[in-house]
Design an enzyme around this catalytic site. Sequence first.
Site, PDB file in Angstrom:
ATOM      1  N   ILE B 152       0.810  -1.328   0.172  1.00  0.00           N
ATOM      2  CA  ILE B 152       0.001   0.426   0.004  1.00  0.00           C
ATOM      3  C   ILE B 152       1.077   1.368   0.035  1.00  0.00           C
ATOM      4  CG2 ILE B 152      -1.809   1.052   1.366  1.00  0.00           C
ATOM      5  CD1 ILE B 152      -2.641  -1.562   2.204  1.00  0.00           C
ATOM      6  N   CYS B 153       0.690   2.441  -1.260  1.00  0.00           N
ATOM      7  CA  CYS B 153       1.052   3.313  -1.123  1.00  0.00           C
ATOM      8  C   CYS B 153       2.618   2.784  -1.204  1.00  0.00           C
ATOM      9  CB  CYS B 153       0.495   3.910   0.276  1.00  0.00           C
ATOM     10  SG  CYS B 153       1.680   5.769  -0.551  1.00  0.00           S
ATOM     11  N   MET B 154       3.474   3.710  -0.291  1.00  0.00           N
ATOM     12  CA  MET B 154       5.373   3.731   0.048  1.00  0.00           C
ATOM     13  C   MET B 154       5.912   2.138   0.503  1.00  0.00           C
ATOM     14  SD  MET B 154       7.342   5.523   3.154  1.00  0.00           S
ATOM     15  CE  MET B 154       8.543   5.866   2.727  1.00  0.00           C
ATOM     16  N   GLY B 156       3.288  -0.494  -1.676  1.00  0.00           N
ATOM     17  CA  GLY B 156       3.505  -0.715  -2.379  1.00  0.00           C
ATOM     18  C   GLY B 156       4.946  -0.474  -3.070  1.00  0.00           C
ATOM     19  N   THR B 176      -1.130  -1.067  -4.570  1.00  0.00           N
ATOM     20  CA  THR B 176      -2.416  -1.241  -4.823  1.00  0.00           C
ATOM     21  C   THR B 176      -1.842   0.889  -3.767  1.00  0.00           C
ATOM     22  OG1 THR B 176      -2.349  -0.954  -2.106  1.00  0.00           O
ATOM     23  CG2 THR B 176      -4.082  -2.083  -3.277  1.00  0.00           C
TER      24      THR B 176
END
Lengths: 295, 416
Positions: B152-154, B156, B176
């Site tokens: 998720i985000c960073m 990811g 994501t």
Amino acid sequence: MPEDNKQNKESDFPFPPWLKASMEVWSNITKTIPKPDFAEAEKQSASNNRLAEQWQRNVNLMKSFSKLMSEPEAAATAMKAMNTLPEIIFKMAKSGWEASFQLQKNVLEKAGKIRRHTEAYNFDNIDQETFKVLTDVYEKELRQYFNIPPLGLTRFYQERFNKFLDKQNTFETKVAEFLSIIYLPIEKSFKALEEKLQAMAKEGILPKEVKENYAIWLKILEGHYMKLFQSKDYTDALHDTLEKMEDYLLAKDEAMRDFLQFFPVPTNKDMDELYKELHLLKKRVKELEKNIKSA
Amino acid sequence: MKQTKIPVDLILESMAKSAEDAQKRVSKASDVLLGDLNTALATTPYEVVYEEDRVKLKHYFRSETAENKLKIPLLVIYALINRETMLDLQADRSVVKTFLSEGIDLYMMDWGYPTRKDRFLTIDDHVTGYINNAVDFIREKHGIPKINLMGICMGGSFCVMYSALHPEKIKNLVTTVTPTNFDTEQGLLHVWMRNLDVDKMIRAFGNIPGDLMNLGFLLLNPARLIIDKYVGFSENMDNKDFVENFVRMEKWIFDSPDVPGETFRQFIDDCYKKNLLIQSKMYLGGKRVDLKKLTMPLLNFYGKFDHLVPPEACEKLVKTVGSKDVEDICLETGHIGIYVSSKIQRQFAPKIAQWLRERDQEDIIVRQAKTARNLPAAAGRQKPPAKELIKPSSRRRRQPAAKSKSSLMQKIAEAI
């Protein structure tokens, strides 16, 4: 003429008569103190002897100072030196006043320009003259006093403390400037809302609900913020504020280090060094563990 | 000149009514705010199965008797900014709960709260250190060569880096709102980060304070996040459910751990400033992160209205990786809306579960083959190696989801 000069100097300088009188009083008091009886003195403690000696030395010093000051030329020189102190204070006060007037003048000018500068959705060349003047005044008039080179044993401590005060002032000025920029869209959005409502009123479609007005204003405000955030002036101000904050934190840390070392409490620098060593050691241990496992 | 007719009487009447409503609302709100409120978040039970320094590996309990169980466990890696509790914000909008009910054996990394002693930790320490150790732990626990990984985000971005360095350990990769291409003018964050004097920042702060980052995020949209959000709260504070959900969201938003200084420096320098990741030019621990080595199936989600990680920062990934089995899904929401919006919830977590399920069956065969080769401990239980199935090549692109009327919470989620 020299006689007149002498007269003038004496009248300018009221201290010789006062010094003379004061000297006479203290000399008389000294005379009333019994002369030391050597046999008795031996019985006295060393500290009492030292006190009497010190007293005598001080009276002698005062006598010679009084004698010196009774010479009008010497008194005039001393007075001249003393006169420079108020001059310094006056100079400091003057620059402070000038700065204050300059700032006030600018604020008034800015106040007069508010409506002229509130142009909807335009954030090019943001009018931040007030804050530029504030920064300018601080940098040109006040900062110099923090830069006076400290002297003596504590010079480095003073220097660090002065730097901390300087950086704090600069940071606060920047924060004020940044906050005023952040407030600009609110100022502009009200103007834009006013115009929009006027236009709607002309068409007879003025919103009846407070909520509708709020929704219109919010949309305008959001648009203004988006426009502002994309402007170079805002990005520059943001980075500048952050940089000044970092300068302040670094200076605060340095000044704090002196206090903490005095107590003695480990400073951030001490702990960082330790943490770094710990971090590198842990890495090595983990690497070794892996090697052992895979062997 | 024609005079404009302003319905002053109607306006005044409306204002009077609004004032009356507000008074009633405040009166009722006091009962709600002074009463018992259930604002607990992340309530789904789990156990901590692995710990290293400040990092914990959570393992959630799923029903072992359920018929829809997936065989390959999923490890979720959250960002270092904010906390993974966002995936389990409330019972009816919990990605964690959906995953469990879909039969996923779920592990999640809890990065904890870095302190000053963590300031020297680099991305390498997180990726080839903590993540690698957690992956190895799960592989060993389940006796499998590969696991599923979701970032998720960073987090990811970390997963992309990890999967490129260790493709042999990752079965399927789900990214994501994951930034991989940082050369974009779309997001303000990207523009602002480019000129950041990160060295000085690290010297001044050590770790980057969570509150400072939160302030930065609020300043990305002050009209919505500082004004409208609380106006919305004041309008609904007589609604207990709303207040509880709102407070949960507030708790999550402002629960911001600091980011280790060196990790932040590396992320800004290598990613935001030099854009090395997408060019396969980034190095971790002396090894090049080559995205062509991402040969596992890849599912890539991002938000169309994400102003923190805009679509342009995410969509390049599928074109760059070595895998042929890639899918890009663009949802009509913001950065956080993907995880907490009730509307998106129905599309997001079930889609991941379904996508993993489709690839879970294939994996049994792969697993047996790989297990035989890589894990001597499992050799006793092995079956004869079988051929790996040919995966469907589905280079599908954006699938915009339908947009309906948003609730206030949804609006907040989309604004973040």
